[in-house]
Design an enzyme around this catalytic site. Structure first.
Site, mmCIF file in Angstrom:
data_model
loop_
_atom_site.group_PDB
_atom_site.id
_atom_site.type_symbol
_atom_site.label_atom_id
_atom_site.label_comp_id
_atom_site.label_asym_id
_atom_site.label_seq_id
_atom_site.Cartn_x
_atom_site.Cartn_y
_atom_site.Cartn_z
ATOM 1 N N HIS A 1 -18.083 -21.749 18.607
ATOM 2 C CA HIS A 1 -17.047 -21.840 19.638
ATOM 3 C C HIS A 1 -17.588 -22.800 20.687
ATOM 4 O O HIS A 1 -18.800 -22.831 20.920
ATOM 5 C CB HIS A 1 -16.814 -20.503 20.332
ATOM 6 N N ASP B 1 -20.179 -21.176 22.720
ATOM 7 C CA ASP B 1 -21.441 -20.769 22.081
ATOM 8 C C ASP B 1 -22.478 -21.861 22.331
ATOM 9 O O ASP B 1 -23.680 -21.608 22.376
ATOM 10 C CB ASP B 1 -21.306 -20.628 20.558
ATOM 11 N N MET C 1 -17.314 -26.738 10.776
ATOM 12 C CA MET C 1 -16.169 -26.093 11.438
ATOM 13 C C MET C 1 -16.488 -25.838 12.895
ATOM 14 O O MET C 1 -17.647 -25.584 13.252
ATOM 15 C CB MET C 1 -15.863 -24.779 10.708
ATOM 16 N N GLU D 1 -6.592 -17.853 11.673
ATOM 17 C CA GLU D 1 -7.237 -16.600 11.261
ATOM 18 C C GLU D 1 -6.502 -15.399 11.839
ATOM 19 O O GLU D 1 -6.386 -15.246 13.054
ATOM 20 C CB GLU D 1 -8.695 -16.609 11.751
ATOM 21 N N LYS E 1 -5.693 -11.253 12.447
ATOM 22 C CA LYS E 1 -6.355 -9.960 12.636
ATOM 23 C C LYS E 1 -5.295 -9.020 13.203
ATOM 24 O O LYS E 1 -4.527 -9.430 14.076
ATOM 25 C CB LYS E 1 -7.528 -10.126 13.609
ATOM 26 N N GLU F 1 -10.186 -13.431 6.809
ATOM 27 C CA GLU F 1 -11.461 -12.714 6.950
ATOM 28 C C GLU F 1 -11.358 -11.356 6.259
ATOM 29 O O GLU F 1 -10.403 -10.605 6.492
ATOM 30 C CB GLU F 1 -11.821 -12.529 8.426
ATOM 31 N N HIS G 1 -10.729 -8.297 8.484
ATOM 32 C CA HIS G 1 -9.440 -8.245 9.175
ATOM 33 C C HIS G 1 -8.324 -7.751 8.257
ATOM 34 O O HIS G 1 -7.452 -6.994 8.691
ATOM 35 C CB HIS G 1 -9.096 -9.615 9.744
ATOM 36 N N ASP H 1 -13.690 -16.447 5.953
ATOM 37 C CA ASP H 1 -14.696 -15.664 6.687
ATOM 38 C C ASP H 1 -15.105 -14.469 5.838
ATOM 39 O O ASP H 1 -14.340 -13.515 5.654
ATOM 40 C CB ASP H 1 -14.123 -15.184 8.034
ATOM 41 N N ASP I 1 -13.409 -3.511 13.584
ATOM 42 C CA ASP I 1 -13.928 -4.715 12.931
ATOM 43 C C ASP I 1 -15.456 -4.658 12.900
ATOM 44 O O ASP I 1 -16.120 -5.027 13.863
ATOM 45 C CB ASP I 1 -13.453 -5.933 13.747
ATOM 46 N N ASP J 1 -17.684 -6.188 10.866
ATOM 47 C CA ASP J 1 -18.411 -7.451 10.633
ATOM 48 C C ASP J 1 -19.778 -7.235 9.969
ATOM 49 O O ASP J 1 -20.792 -7.791 10.400
ATOM 50 C CB ASP J 1 -18.591 -8.230 11.951
ATOM 51 N N ASP K 1 -18.929 -14.596 8.568
ATOM 52 C CA ASP K 1 -18.586 -14.210 9.943
ATOM 53 C C ASP K 1 -18.956 -12.743 10.112
ATOM 54 O O ASP K 1 -18.109 -11.854 10.036
ATOM 55 C CB ASP K 1 -17.100 -14.435 10.214
HETATM 56 C C1 GLT Z 1 -14.879 -13.475 16.724
HETATM 57 C C2 GLT Z 1 -13.958 -12.908 15.688
HETATM 58 C C3 GLT Z 1 -14.023 -13.661 14.450
HETATM 59 C C4 GLT Z 1 -13.513 -15.068 14.561
HETATM 60 C C5 GLT Z 1 -14.352 -15.898 15.415
HETATM 61 C C6 GLT Z 1 -13.692 -17.236 15.601
HETATM 62 S S1 GLT Z 1 -14.838 -15.146 16.862
HETATM 63 O O1 GLT Z 1 -16.187 -13.108 16.450
HETATM 64 O O2 GLT Z 1 -14.283 -11.539 15.469
HETATM 65 O O3 GLT Z 1 -13.370 -13.013 13.400
HETATM 66 O O4 GLT Z 1 -13.568 -15.651 13.294
HETATM 67 O O5 GLT Z 1 -13.055 -17.355 16.822
HETATM 68 MN MN MN Z 2 -13.642 -14.310 11.641
HETATM 69 MN MN MN Z 3 -14.201 -9.957 12.353
#
Ligand code: GLT
Ligand code: MN
Ligand code: MN
Length: 388
Positions: A55, A58, A89, A182, A184, A218, A221, A246, A256, A258, A288
């Site tokens: 980002h 970041d 990206m 993306e 969510k 993702e 998500h 992702d 979420d 991750d 991700d």
């Molecule tokens: C954030 C989010 C991710 C996105 C990122 C891109 S930032 O961490 O949870 O799923 O892909 O903005």
């Molecule tokens: Mn993501």
């Molecule tokens: Mn996520």
């Protein structure tokens, strides 16, 4: 024993925010000291990654002056050159700053919407300068807690206007950049617009430049929404819209999480890798995700290595599945075609329709057939468990 060493051709990438995650959560303070972007690039090189994504903030703090920005970017470029790590990206942080508490492109305040466009144009410039060819949009704050606050139709129109504006900006600058949206369903907002990859695919077709815009699905998500991720990705691929992906994991029904790729749902991770590999997906495989909060930076490296290694193991399993005589024999039998329906196949024709309407089917025979999916699935499980 196979070689599961990550190589550039695997296109394994990580965001600065993934290996740089310091383990803060809504209930707890950070557990790891922050590393600089340069240190994170070095860490990624050490574990064998191919690329790094970021980002805007970041890399460059939101309040950096232009000379500070240039210095940070120069140092970062040097780290990239020294390590061979590339930037495929980039994206914009449109969710951390309090300005975006009511969204960015869909915020009710026109000043916030205009600022979001300005911030994104600057971030696109930064991404393009560092070589990114994919630009991700994750609208974490583009939603509501209460629908009393925002008209959902207005929100969709605002999102479209922003995407159209930014596509024109990219064309105007002559950047070789495509957008990947993306989805969510919720978190951090109570509900987020365009909540699944399917919603995004439909939205893209309403844009002025649909050819410039695809999706970045993702795993976590879609699983949050209770959906089959493999099916969503397949739909994106089939329509030529899988621009980025992702990879991570999480238990169904949770927030979420991750987690490391393949950590929870190994079987769906397998079918995902098989789908990507069998169909020649040639985009980045972006992880991700982040390490457990229990880890130090050695654990972060374990996490990153684990994501890539699991992917490569599953890739090998997919090759075995495709080469397994028993599995392939079963699949051939399941999909057998005796040719008797040839006359009814393909495009519509009035005679074909009439012939099909006149044909008599033996429903008892059709319904009595055992499909052998139990055996097929058990063979798949045994392959994954390493006993075949
Ligand atoms: C954030 C989010 C991710 C996105 C990122 C891109 S930032 O961490 O949870 O799923 O892909 O903005
Ligand atoms: Mn993501
Ligand atoms: Mn996520």
């Amino acid at each position: 024993m196979s070689d599961y060493t990550p190589k550039p051709e695997h296109k394994f990438t990580f965001g600065l925010w993934t290996v740089g995650n310091i383990g803060r959560d809504p209930f707890g303070e950070p557990v790891r000291e922050p590393l600089s972007p340069v240190e994170l690039v070095q860490l990624l090189a050490e574990v064998g990654a191919y690329g790094v994504n970021f980002h805007d903030n970041d890399l460059v703090p939101i309040d950096a002056t232009p000379p500070e920005r240039d210095k940070i970017v120069a140092n970062f470029k040097k780290a990239l050159a020294d390590t061979g790590i590339v930037v495929p990206m980039a994206t914009t942080n449109l969710f951390s700053d309090p300005t975006f508490k009511d969204g960015a492109f869909t915020a009710n305040d026109p000043k916030v919407r205009a600022y979001a466009l300005q911030k994104t144009m600057n971030a696109i410039d930064l991404g393009a300068e560092l070589g990114a060819s994919i630009y991700v949009f994750w609208g974490g704050r583009e939603g509501t807690e209460t629908d009393a606050a925002k008209d959902p139709i207005t929100a969709i129109k605002r999102s479209r206007e922003a995407m159209n504006f930014l596509c024109e900006y990219v064309l105007d600058q002559g950047y070789d950049l495509k957008f990947a949206l993306e989805a969510k369903p919720n978190e951090p907002r109570g509900d987020i617009y365009n909540s699944t990859t399917g919603h995004m695919l439909a939205f893209i077709e309403t844009l002025d430049h649909p050819e410039m815009v695809g999706v970045n699905p993702e795993v976590a998500h879609e699983h949050m929404a209770g959906l089959n991720f493999v099916h969503g990705v397949a739909q994106a691929m089939e329509s030529g819209k899988l621009f980025h992906i992702d990879l991570n994991d999480q238990a169904f029904g949770r927030y979420d999480q991750d987690f490391r790729f393949g950590m929870v749902n190994l079987k769906s991770a397998f079918f995902l890798v098989k789908l990507l590999e069998d169909n020649g997906y040639d985009g980045d495989r972006h992880f991700d995700a982040h390490a457990y909060r229990t880890e130090d930076y050695e654990g972060v490296k374990d996490f990153a290595r684990g994501c890539m290694r699991t992917y490569l193991i599953l890739k090998e399993k997919a090759e075995r599945f495709n080469a397994d005589p028993e599995i392939q024999e079963l699949l051939a039998e399941i999909n057998a075609d005796d040719g008797s329906m040839e006359a009814f196949k393909g495009a519509y024709a009035a005679e074909k329709a009439a012939a099909l309407k006149a044909h008599t089917f033996n429903r008892a025979v059709l319904g009595a057939r055992g499909m052998k999916y139990e055996r097929l699935d058990q063979l798949t499980v045994e392959l994954l468990l390493g006993v075949r």
